[in-house]
Design a protein around this motif. Structure first.
Motif, short mmCIF file in Angstrom:
data_model
loop_
_atom_site.label_atom_id
_atom_site.label_comp_id
_atom_site.label_asym_id
_atom_site.label_seq_id
_atom_site.Cartn_x
_atom_site.Cartn_y
_atom_site.Cartn_z
N UNK A 245 39.37 44.36 -24.29
CA UNK A 245 39.35 44.77 -25.69
C UNK A 245 40.76 44.62 -26.24
N UNK A 246 40.96 43.64 -27.10
CA UNK A 246 42.29 43.37 -27.65
C UNK A 246 42.42 43.80 -29.11
N UNK A 247 41.44 44.55 -29.60
CA UNK A 247 41.45 45.00 -30.99
C UNK A 247 42.52 46.07 -31.20
N UNK A 248 43.25 45.96 -32.30
CA UNK A 248 44.27 46.95 -32.66
C UNK A 248 43.89 47.51 -34.03
N UNK A 249 43.74 48.83 -34.13
CA UNK A 249 43.33 49.44 -35.39
C UNK A 249 44.38 50.37 -35.97
N UNK A 250 45.40 50.71 -35.20
CA UNK A 250 46.37 51.69 -35.66
C UNK A 250 46.09 53.09 -35.16
N UNK A 251 44.91 53.30 -34.63
CA UNK A 251 44.58 54.58 -33.98
C UNK A 251 43.74 54.25 -32.75
N UNK A 252 44.43 53.97 -31.66
CA UNK A 252 43.77 53.49 -30.44
C UNK A 252 44.27 54.30 -29.25
N UNK A 253 43.36 54.64 -28.34
CA UNK A 253 43.76 55.35 -27.13
C UNK A 253 43.06 56.69 -27.00
N UNK A 254 43.68 57.60 -26.23
CA UNK A 254 43.12 58.92 -25.94
C UNK A 254 44.05 59.99 -26.48
N UNK A 255 43.49 60.94 -27.23
CA UNK A 255 44.28 61.95 -27.90
C UNK A 255 43.69 63.34 -27.68
N UNK A 256 44.53 64.35 -27.80
CA UNK A 256 44.07 65.72 -27.91
C UNK A 256 44.10 66.12 -29.38
N UNK A 257 43.25 67.09 -29.73
CA UNK A 257 43.21 67.55 -31.11
C UNK A 257 42.92 69.05 -31.12
N UNK A 258 43.67 69.77 -31.89
CA UNK A 258 43.45 71.22 -31.99
C UNK A 258 42.26 71.51 -32.90
N UNK A 259 41.60 72.63 -32.61
CA UNK A 259 40.40 72.98 -33.36
C UNK A 259 40.61 73.01 -34.86
N UNK A 260 41.79 73.47 -35.30
CA UNK A 260 42.07 73.57 -36.74
C UNK A 260 42.16 72.21 -37.43
N UNK A 261 42.31 71.15 -36.64
CA UNK A 261 42.45 69.82 -37.22
C UNK A 261 41.20 68.95 -37.08
#
Length: 364
Positions: A245-261
């Motif tokens: 997968x060589x697609x680049x979108x500007x938001x790629x990968x694995x992230x954590x996110x807090x409940x408030x967000x």
């Protein structure tokens, strides 16, 4: 080798590989393609119709239909003379102390789902080889998709098929072993779910089957693929995943996110929300899909409500039990571009947090 298994990673186009294999066979070759779920059966049938529609000797069956049609129905009299299979009891169970016919058939003559595998295996012996010889006369080749879903007496049946003259090709992803044809049986528990890898490795050592690894994913972004490889620790011996997968979108990968967000994240990226069960995501009001239901699906982005084992894994790298690890692996590898995991306390995790962009008005 005429008996082989391909162990593939998520997104490796396993089913398409079976379809292309069938399309390349001589049209006279008699092929049976097996899989467990109705969803997979329909997918196989649709793709074969498109890509191998001129191959009229290819048949697609579910695993239970296979055992009923080619084991139970024609050979039941070898164990119970004069008896016929009159249906399939999917939900019922025999009494714990039931013996003989009552162990396998309800009062109406329907085979209990929970006992079908055992009945099929015992009929192989009771028929004194006639059952396997009949299969050899009907099919030149049997293909088994999603082989990791098999369980209990199914492994004994596979052993019998490996001893036949029929070419056998099995395809599956052990790391996605979240379903089971018979999750209640204690037979062959040592091969349950992801531990099925040991069945294949043992048979390979005996020279009964050849294992090949398909390690390329066309679905998951490289960062997602690399993260998915960490879910099962090195002791399992799984090879690393290679992403195409060589697609680049500007938001790629694995992230954590807090409940408030979470609300802001959902508004920005519209991910598919995934959870183990309703109990694991009570605090989030989202359109969730359960991990097992999502198996086989692909989404651009996913948001995961973690279970306690997943949370411990992210915070400290704690090992998960096989079924828990497989469920998490399935959820992570549904995503093409991004995975967001809801977690307020990261512990020792090095995963980056996503936060909403700060607007100009917020800076004043």
């Amino acid at each position: 080798m005429a008996k082989r298994v391909t162990l593939a990673v998520a997104g490796s186009r396993k089913t398409q590989g079976i379809v292309e294999h069938c399309a390349g066979l001589p049209t006279a070759r008699r092929v049976l393609a097996l899989t467990y779920t109705q969803k997979n059966q329909q997918e196989l049938q649709d793709r074969l119709a498109r890509h191998a529609g001129d191959h009229l000797n290819i048949e697609v069956l579910g695993w239970f239909t296979f055992l009923l049609r080619h084991f139970a129905k024609p050979f039941l009299p070898f164990m119970f003379p004069g008896e016929k299979v009159r249906g399939f009891n999917f939900e019922g169970m025999p009494y714990r102390m039931s013996k003989g016919k009552a162990r396998f058939l309800d009062k109406g003559g329907a085979v209990y789902r929970s006992e079908l595998g055992r009945l099929a295996f015992e009929l192989i012996t009771a028929s004194k080889g006639a059952l396997i010889r009949r299969l050899e006369g009907i099919y030149d080749e049997i293909l088994i998709d999603e082989v990791q879903d098999l369980s209990a007496y199914d492994w004994e049946i596979l052993d019998a098929l490996l001893s036949s003259n029929i070419a056998i090709w099995m395809v599956g992803d052990i790391r996605q072993a979240v379903l089971a044809t018979n999750g209640r049986s204690s037979k062959n528990k040592k091969y349950a779910y992801a531990d099925a890898i040991n069945w294949f490795r043992t048979r390979e050592k005996k020279g009964l089957v050849a294992i090949s690894e398909s390690t390329v994913t066309w679905r998951c972004h490289p960062q997602i693929a690399a993260f998915s490889d960490l879910i099962f620790d090195a002791s399992w011996g799984f090879p690393g995943t290679v992403s195409k997968n060589e697609t680049v979108t500007g938001h790629d990968g694995v992230f954590l996110i807090r409940g408030e967000h979470v609300a802001a994240y959902v508004s920005a990226y519209s991910p598919q929300s995934l959870r183990h069960s309703a109990a694991s995501a009570k605090q989030l009001d989202l359109a969730f899909m359960n991990f097992k239901v999502a198996k086989g699906a692909t989404f651009a982005r996913v948001l995961i409500a973690p279970t306690s084992p997943i949370t411990d894994f992210i915070r400290s790298g704690a090992s998960m039990e096989p079924l828990a690890a497989s469920s998490f692996y399935v959820s992570v590898t549904r995503a093409e571009q991004s995975v967001a995991i809801v977690l307020d306390d990261p512990g020792d995790s090095k995963l980056p947090y996503w936060t909403p962009p700060v607007s100009t008005g917020d800076r004043r």
